[in-house]
Motif scaffolding. Structure first.
Motif, short mmCIF file in Angstrom:
data_model
loop_
_atom_site.label_atom_id
_atom_site.label_comp_id
_atom_site.label_asym_id
_atom_site.label_seq_id
_atom_site.Cartn_x
_atom_site.Cartn_y
_atom_site.Cartn_z
N SER A 24 -1.01 -24.35 -8.54
CA SER A 24 -1.02 -25.18 -7.33
C SER A 24 0.16 -24.84 -6.43
N ARG A 25 -0.08 -24.89 -5.13
CA ARG A 25 0.98 -24.63 -4.17
C ARG A 25 2.06 -25.71 -4.20
N SER A 26 1.74 -26.86 -4.74
CA SER A 26 2.70 -27.96 -4.76
C SER A 26 3.94 -27.61 -5.58
N TYR A 27 3.78 -26.77 -6.63
CA TYR A 27 4.92 -26.37 -7.42
C TYR A 27 5.87 -25.50 -6.60
N GLU A 28 5.31 -24.60 -5.81
CA GLU A 28 6.14 -23.76 -4.96
C GLU A 28 6.83 -24.59 -3.89
N GLU A 29 6.09 -25.53 -3.32
CA GLU A 29 6.69 -26.37 -2.29
C GLU A 29 7.80 -27.24 -2.86
N ALA A 30 7.61 -27.75 -4.08
CA ALA A 30 8.65 -28.57 -4.70
C ALA A 30 9.90 -27.74 -4.98
N ALA A 31 9.72 -26.52 -5.46
CA ALA A 31 10.87 -25.66 -5.73
C ALA A 31 11.58 -25.27 -4.44
N ALA A 32 10.82 -25.00 -3.37
CA ALA A 32 11.44 -24.67 -2.09
C ALA A 32 12.19 -25.87 -1.52
N THR A 33 11.66 -27.08 -1.73
CA THR A 33 12.34 -28.28 -1.26
C THR A 33 13.68 -28.47 -1.95
N LEU A 34 13.77 -28.06 -3.21
CA LEU A 34 15.01 -28.19 -3.97
C LEU A 34 16.00 -27.07 -3.66
N GLY A 35 15.66 -26.18 -2.74
CA GLY A 35 16.59 -25.15 -2.30
C GLY A 35 16.38 -23.79 -2.90
N ALA A 36 15.30 -23.57 -3.61
CA ALA A 36 15.05 -22.27 -4.23
C ALA A 36 14.56 -21.28 -3.17
N SER A 37 15.02 -20.05 -3.29
CA SER A 37 14.54 -19.00 -2.40
C SER A 37 13.16 -18.52 -2.85
N ARG A 38 12.55 -17.65 -2.06
CA ARG A 38 11.22 -17.16 -2.42
C ARG A 38 11.26 -16.36 -3.72
N PHE A 39 12.31 -15.58 -3.88
CA PHE A 39 12.42 -14.80 -5.13
C PHE A 39 12.62 -15.73 -6.32
N GLN A 40 13.42 -16.77 -6.15
CA GLN A 40 13.63 -17.72 -7.24
C GLN A 40 12.35 -18.48 -7.56
N VAL A 41 11.58 -18.84 -6.53
CA VAL A 41 10.29 -19.51 -6.77
C VAL A 41 9.36 -18.59 -7.55
N PHE A 42 9.34 -17.33 -7.17
CA PHE A 42 8.46 -16.38 -7.86
C PHE A 42 8.91 -16.16 -9.30
N ARG A 43 10.22 -16.03 -9.51
CA ARG A 43 10.74 -15.72 -10.84
C ARG A 43 10.74 -16.92 -11.77
N GLN A 44 11.02 -18.11 -11.26
CA GLN A 44 11.19 -19.28 -12.11
C GLN A 44 9.98 -20.19 -12.14
N VAL A 45 9.04 -20.00 -11.22
CA VAL A 45 7.85 -20.87 -11.18
C VAL A 45 6.58 -20.07 -11.39
N ILE A 46 6.37 -19.06 -10.55
CA ILE A 46 5.10 -18.32 -10.58
C ILE A 46 4.96 -17.52 -11.87
N LEU A 47 5.97 -16.73 -12.21
CA LEU A 47 5.87 -15.88 -13.39
C LEU A 47 5.71 -16.67 -14.69
N PRO A 48 6.53 -17.71 -14.94
CA PRO A 48 6.32 -18.47 -16.19
C PRO A 48 4.95 -19.13 -16.28
N MET A 49 4.43 -19.64 -15.16
CA MET A 49 3.14 -20.32 -15.20
C MET A 49 1.97 -19.35 -15.29
N SER A 50 2.19 -18.11 -14.87
CA SER A 50 1.12 -17.10 -14.96
C SER A 50 1.27 -16.22 -16.19
N LEU A 51 2.16 -16.58 -17.11
CA LEU A 51 2.38 -15.77 -18.30
C LEU A 51 1.12 -15.58 -19.16
N PRO A 52 0.26 -16.60 -19.34
CA PRO A 52 -0.99 -16.33 -20.10
C PRO A 52 -1.84 -15.23 -19.49
N GLY A 53 -1.96 -15.20 -18.15
CA GLY A 53 -2.71 -14.13 -17.51
C GLY A 53 -2.04 -12.78 -17.66
#
Length: 302
Positions: free
Chosen positions: A193-222
């Motif tokens: 969901s995009r809401s996870y990225e938006e929440a991380a960006a709201t907390l001050g995370a950069s795009r790379f941090q969102v990708f590394r700390q949110v997208i990659l861990p959640m897409s690890l099964p794939g």
């Protein structure tokens, strides 16, 4: 005295005698073609297993474990380890290349652009594997396109040998199995969901941090699924190592071919195939265990 009228609940509770098949029977009927196909594969695997414990010239009547003992000789053991190593390295490279492609596919908004992107990714699966390998021969050959381009730019003075070695085989394995890594990764990232990225960006995370700390861990099964598919596909690859590696890169599938075609040693070839199947299934089982555990952790955290 008149009987009371039957309510809808009572009518629904009555068994449907007019229906020829129940839901369970329809489900089994629907699964019949796939079950027959699996039954053929199981029977073929059992026949290969029987031949692996036979003897040359008496594949169905003899019994011997010499074919399995032969696999512990240095040449065959080196071939098995080389096959697993190239399959593992190609899986890692394919996943690394597939992650940005999968992320791009998952975030495309235009359906038309997404279809074009998907068609470009699936293109290697639509072209015959033999033609793809011959294409690599044209590109990587001593007088091929890549060497000619490097010589034209003045980077080399003589052709670089990129064929009939592990590097050429590795490039072919990565290219042919690349779609198998992209599809599960794109599917996993599309389900985030995009809401996870938006929440991380709201907390001050950069795009790379969102990708590394949110997208990659959640897409690890794939990611694990894609790596497993590439590993299983390349571990049994035959055309690519035969054409791009020749006899200098003796992967296990090439060795199985050599045991059958010139030597007609069916037990040795069957034993090598059984060992390859068991090894691949063991790694896929471990991958499925890790993927399931990761998926349960993600579901528990949501």
């Amino acid at each position: 005295m008149q009987n009371p009228p039957i309510t809808r609940q009572e009518d629904a509770a009555k068994p449907r005698r007019n229906q020829p098949f129940s839901a369970t029977a329809r489900a089994w009927l629907f699964l019949t073609p796939s079950m027959l196909f699996l039954a053929v594969l199981i029977v073929a695997s059992l026949l290969v297993l029987r031949m692996s414990v036979g003897t040359k010239g008496a594949e169905w009547s003899g019994f011997s474990l010499d074919s399995y003992a032969q696999l512990f000789e240095p040449y065959y053991l080196k071939s098995l380890l080389l096959t697993l190593r190239l399959a593992l390295i190609s899986a890692v490279i394919a996943v690394i290349l597939a992650i940005p492609v999968g992320y791009t596919m998952a975030r495309l908004k235009s359906p038309l652009v997404r279809r074009v992107f998907l068609a470009a990714v699936l293109l290697p699966l639509l072209v015959n594997l033999l033609l793809q390998s011959y294409g690599w021969l044209v590109i990587l050959g001593p007088a091929g396109m890549l060497n000619q381009a490097l010589k034209g730019m003045g980077l080399i003075t003589r052709p670089i040998m990129m064929l009939y070695n592990q590097n050429g085989v590795l490039m072919g394995l990565v290219q042919t199995a690349f779609p198998l890594a992209v599809l599960p990764i794109a599917s996993a990232m599309r389900g985030i969901s995009r809401s996870y990225e938006e929440a991380a960006a709201t907390l001050g995370a950069s795009r790379f941090q969102v990708f590394r700390q949110v997208i990659l861990p959640m897409s690890l099964p794939g990611i694990i699924t894609g790596a497993t598919l590439v590993f299983a596909y390349n571990a049994s690859s035959f055309v690519v190592p035969l054409l791009l590696g020749g006899r200098r890169v003796p992967m296990l599938a090439v060795m199985v071919h050599d045991q059958i075609a010139p030597l007609m040693n069916w037990p040795a070839a069957s034993a090598a195939g059984v060992v390859l199947i068991i090894t691949t299934l063991a790694i896929m089982t471990l991958s499925e265990f890790v993927t399931g555990r990761r998926r349960r952790m993600l579901e528990a955290s949501q």
